[in-house]
Design a protein around this motif. Structure first.
Motif, PDB file in Angstrom:
ATOM      1  N   UNK A   1       0.910  -1.201   0.013  1.00  0.00           N
ATOM      2  CA  UNK A   1      -0.148  -0.093   0.075  1.00  0.00           C
ATOM      3  C   UNK A   1       0.745   1.201   0.076  1.00  0.00           C
ATOM      4  N   UNK A   2       1.932   0.930   0.772  1.00  0.00           N
ATOM      5  CA  UNK A   2       2.975   2.513   0.916  1.00  0.00           C
ATOM      6  C   UNK A   2       3.468   2.758  -0.509  1.00  0.00           C
ATOM      7  N   UNK A   3       3.650   1.584  -1.380  1.00  0.00           N
ATOM      8  CA  UNK A   3       4.577   1.865  -2.744  1.00  0.00           C
ATOM      9  C   UNK A   3       3.513   2.492  -3.512  1.00  0.00           C
ATOM     10  N   UNK A   4       2.017   2.091  -3.504  1.00  0.00           N
ATOM     11  CA  UNK A   4       1.071   2.830  -4.077  1.00  0.00           C
ATOM     12  C   UNK A   4       0.956   4.090  -3.975  1.00  0.00           C
ATOM     13  N   UNK A   5       0.945   4.349  -2.574  1.00  0.00           N
ATOM     14  CA  UNK A   5       0.793   5.938  -1.983  1.00  0.00           C
ATOM     15  C   UNK A   5       1.786   6.717  -2.714  1.00  0.00           C
ATOM     16  N   UNK A   6       3.309   6.189  -2.371  1.00  0.00           N
ATOM     17  CA  UNK A   6       4.352   6.829  -2.983  1.00  0.00           C
ATOM     18  C   UNK A   6       4.347   7.095  -4.442  1.00  0.00           C
ATOM     19  N   UNK A   7       3.988   5.959  -5.124  1.00  0.00           N
ATOM     20  CA  UNK A   7       3.839   6.192  -6.653  1.00  0.00           C
ATOM     21  C   UNK A   7       2.778   7.276  -6.996  1.00  0.00           C
ATOM     22  N   UNK A   8       1.676   7.324  -6.275  1.00  0.00           N
ATOM     23  CA  UNK A   8       0.631   8.324  -6.656  1.00  0.00           C
ATOM     24  C   UNK A   8       1.209   9.832  -6.387  1.00  0.00           C
ATOM     25  N   UNK A   9       2.016   9.854  -5.379  1.00  0.00           N
ATOM     26  CA  UNK A   9       2.391  10.962  -5.043  1.00  0.00           C
ATOM     27  C   UNK A   9       3.523  11.433  -5.871  1.00  0.00           C
ATOM     28  N   UNK A  11       3.738  10.737  -9.030  1.00  0.00           N
ATOM     29  CA  UNK A  11       2.931  11.184 -10.304  1.00  0.00           C
ATOM     30  C   UNK A  11       2.519  12.516 -10.112  1.00  0.00           C
ATOM     31  N   UNK A  12       1.923  12.749  -8.873  1.00  0.00           N
ATOM     32  CA  UNK A  12       1.304  14.117  -8.799  1.00  0.00           C
ATOM     33  C   UNK A  12       2.381  15.201  -8.775  1.00  0.00           C
ATOM     34  N   UNK A  13       3.510  14.952  -8.177  1.00  0.00           N
ATOM     35  CA  UNK A  13       4.527  15.893  -8.111  1.00  0.00           C
ATOM     36  C   UNK A  13       5.239  16.148  -9.506  1.00  0.00           C
ATOM     37  N   UNK A  14       5.183  15.110 -10.349  1.00  0.00           N
ATOM     38  CA  UNK A  14       5.644  15.300 -11.663  1.00  0.00           C
ATOM     39  C   UNK A  14       4.770  16.085 -12.776  1.00  0.00           C
ATOM     40  N   UNK A  15       3.441  15.822 -12.557  1.00  0.00           N
ATOM     41  CA  UNK A  15       2.416  16.581 -12.918  1.00  0.00           C
ATOM     42  C   UNK A  15       2.502  17.970 -12.852  1.00  0.00           C
ATOM     43  N   UNK A  16       2.716  18.218 -11.489  1.00  0.00           N
ATOM     44  CA  UNK A  16       2.813  19.558 -10.967  1.00  0.00           C
ATOM     45  C   UNK A  16       4.056  20.367 -11.909  1.00  0.00           C
TER      46      UNK A  16
END
Length: 289
Positions: A1-9, A11-16
């Motif tokens: 779950x932590x890996x998914x959370x960090x991956x989503x974070x 992706x958000x940072x890259x998008x920003x």
């Protein structure tokens, strides 16, 4: 779950980051990529001698630099190869320009006079800066014609066009608190106009078109509105000095009674630092009959 959370974070940072990068590039392009607005102006009063006569309008530079020593702006001017250059005020910005920084705008003027005759009138920022006299002196030293409350003639063959200039109204309002502005403008224009010639007025403010038209000026070149600063499709400019929200006169050609008004979107910025869907503009008008 932590890996998914960090991956989503991640992706958000890259998008920003990508969004901010694209926004930065967009704003840079919008504020530095000069566009040329070419207009053909027909009027039966224009003689055959002036058919094809090309006018370049420069407005609202606000001391902005387009390349080292204004090389990009000078290059565009050379490519246009105008017969005359009109500068319609606010070559400096009173909020950001010191008396020692006039040279930024003058770098352009000194080269422009080598390409074509230059006629200049003041804007409100020249008045507000407090060093209008120095600007006027530098203009005259460079070889430009300062037309504040004066007139000149351009002659070709047996024909002539009257070029009239008004100083910005802030000069008048400062010295005459309760003046009837429309009457003052009409009286000044009446004293400067030659009824035998086609008349072109250089005046910084487009919102005073009714006064110009009352004086029966044939054609007016103005700026001041900055194109409405932010432009939206089907709506146009959002806000302009002395016109407020959704201003009427922001760019291009307008006809008021028998007077034609040409408004430049200008080149620089003042209080608001960005142009959006409103790139810096050079206006090129070719006369016809």
């Amino acid at each position: 779950m932590k890996q998914i959370k960090y991956k989503n974070l991640f992706i958000k940072i890259v998008f920003i980051i990508l969004f901010l990068l694209i926004l930065t590039l967009f704003l840079f392009w919008q504020n530095n990529a000069i566009t040329i607005n070419e207009l053909k102006y027909r009027n039966e009063q224009i003689s055959d001698d002036f058919k094809g006569f090309k006018i370049l309008q420069i407005s609202d530079l606000h001391n902005k630099e387009f390349g080292d020593s204004q090389k990009n702006l000078i290059k565009k001017t050379n490519e246009i190869n105008p017969d005359v250059i009109f500068i319609t005020g606010d070559i400096i910005d009173s909020r950001r320009t010191s008396v020692n920084e006039i040279y930024i705008a003058m770098n352009y003027v000194k080269e422009a006079v080598k390409i074509a005759p230059v006629y200049y009138i003041s804007g409100n920022h020249e008045f507000r800066s407090g060093f209008y006299n120095q600007i006027k002196l530098e203009m005259e030293k460079a070889g430009a014609h300062v037309l504040d409350n004066s007139s000149s003639e351009i002659t070709l063959g047996k024909s002539a066009i009257s070029i009239i200039g008004l100083s910005d109204i802030t000069f008048t309002l400062k010295s005459h608190k309760n003046i009837n502005l429309q009457k003052d403008i009409e009286e000044k224009l009446s004293s400067l106009m030659d009824s035998n010639n086609f008349s072109i007025l250089l005046s910084h403010r487009p919102e005073l078109i009714s006064s110009y038209a009352s004086a029966k000026v044939d054609m007016v070149f103005s700026g001041h509105a900055h194109g409405g600063q932010i432009r939206l499709p089907f709506i146009g400019g959002l806000i302009a000095p002395d016109q407020g929200l959704f201003p009427k006169y922001t760019e291009g050609l307008y006809v008021y009674n028998n007077t034609s008004l040409i408004v430049s979107r200008g080149l620089g910025n003042s209080l608001f630092p960005f142009r959006i869907f409103n790139r810096p503009e050079l206006v090129v008008v070719t006369l016809d009959n």
